[in-house]
Design a protein around this motif. Structure first.
Motif, PDB file in Angstrom:
ATOM      1  N   LYS A   1       0.872  -1.177   0.000  1.00  0.00           N
ATOM      2  CA  LYS A   1       0.000   0.000   0.000  1.00  0.00           C
ATOM      3  C   LYS A   1       0.909   1.227   0.000  1.00  0.00           C
ATOM      4  O   LYS A   1       1.884   1.277   0.738  1.00  0.00           O
ATOM      5  N   TRP A   2       0.602   2.230  -0.816  1.00  0.00           N
ATOM      6  CA  TRP A   2       1.506   3.370  -0.989  1.00  0.00           C
ATOM      7  C   TRP A   2       1.802   4.068   0.336  1.00  0.00           C
ATOM      8  O   TRP A   2       2.925   4.490   0.586  1.00  0.00           O
ATOM      9  N   TYR A   3       0.830   4.182   1.206  1.00  0.00           N
ATOM     10  CA  TYR A   3       1.031   4.911   2.457  1.00  0.00           C
ATOM     11  C   TYR A   3       1.862   4.131   3.474  1.00  0.00           C
ATOM     12  O   TYR A   3       2.253   4.675   4.500  1.00  0.00           O
ATOM     13  N   ARG A   4       2.162   2.876   3.169  1.00  0.00           N
ATOM     14  CA  ARG A   4       3.046   2.091   4.029  1.00  0.00           C
ATOM     15  C   ARG A   4       4.409   1.861   3.386  1.00  0.00           C
ATOM     16  O   ARG A   4       5.282   1.273   4.011  1.00  0.00           O
TER      17      ARG A   4
ATOM     18  N   SER B   1       8.458   0.694  10.908  1.00  0.00           N
ATOM     19  CA  SER B   1       7.277  -0.096  11.239  1.00  0.00           C
ATOM     20  C   SER B   1       7.127  -0.202  12.750  1.00  0.00           C
ATOM     21  O   SER B   1       8.075  -0.548  13.452  1.00  0.00           O
ATOM     22  N   PHE B   2       5.936   0.091  13.235  1.00  0.00           N
ATOM     23  CA  PHE B   2       5.659  -0.091  14.655  1.00  0.00           C
ATOM     24  C   PHE B   2       5.435  -1.566  14.980  1.00  0.00           C
ATOM     25  O   PHE B   2       5.574  -1.976  16.112  1.00  0.00           O
TER      26      PHE B   2
ATOM     27  N   GLY C   1      15.553  -5.225  10.521  1.00  0.00           N
ATOM     28  CA  GLY C   1      15.439  -5.562   9.106  1.00  0.00           C
ATOM     29  C   GLY C   1      15.113  -4.335   8.285  1.00  0.00           C
ATOM     30  O   GLY C   1      14.770  -3.284   8.831  1.00  0.00           O
ATOM     31  N   MET C   2      15.252  -4.455   6.971  1.00  0.00           N
ATOM     32  CA  MET C   2      14.935  -3.345   6.075  1.00  0.00           C
ATOM     33  C   MET C   2      14.370  -3.891   4.776  1.00  0.00           C
ATOM     34  O   MET C   2      14.641  -5.026   4.393  1.00  0.00           O
TER      35      MET C   2
END
Length: 143
Positions: free
Chosen positions: A74-77, A84-85, A121-122
């Motif tokens: 999703k673009w907003y994520r 990331s929480f 992580g990334m």
């Protein structure tokens, strides 16, 4: 995806992987100071390094425990530098189609200077996801 898909390049022992910028989100990234001229992932025989506008991540290849491809975000994520929480991972995103998630044994800093916030992580959205994964595998990084 409407994007500039730059190819990876190799200079000596270092391989460079430009990000795949989707035109729909380019303006948003430009506002953050992120563009193709200041964003890339590099891999050499000892280290993985990410430059994403003013954000940086560096870690030894020996700190990488695995990787997997993902996509359909999703673009907003996904667009921009994101933390990331849920899993404390970091994303450097320029498109929503495809990325490579890399896991670390020891979390590394990226979004905040110093050791205040580290990521286990990334995910990066480079133009040549398969090439980046292959470059890491050739240097002994496990899947």
């Amino acid at each position: 995806m409407r994007a500039i898909a730059a190819r990876s390049a190799s200079l000596g022992g270092m391989e460079r992987f430009p990000f795949a910028f989707d035109d729909r989100y380019r303006w948003m990234l430009r506002v953050l100071g992120i563009n193709p001229d200041n964003s890339e992932v590099t891999v050499d025989d000892d280290e993985l390094s990410v430059r994403f506008g003013r954000w940086r991540l560096r870690t030894a290849l020996s700190n990488i425990t695995g990787m997997e491809m993902s996509g359909g975000y999703k673009w907003y994520r996904a667009i921009g530098p994101r933390g990331s929480f849920v899993d404390r991972g970091v994303s450097f995103g320029t498109n929503v189609d495809r990325g490579l998630c890399v896991k670390f044994a020891e979390p590394v800093p990226a979004l905040v200077a110093g050791d205040m916030m580290k990521h286990p992580g990334m995910t990066v959205t480079v133009a040549d996801i398969d090439g980046l994964a292959d470059a890491l595998r050739r240097r002994g990084v496990p899947d």
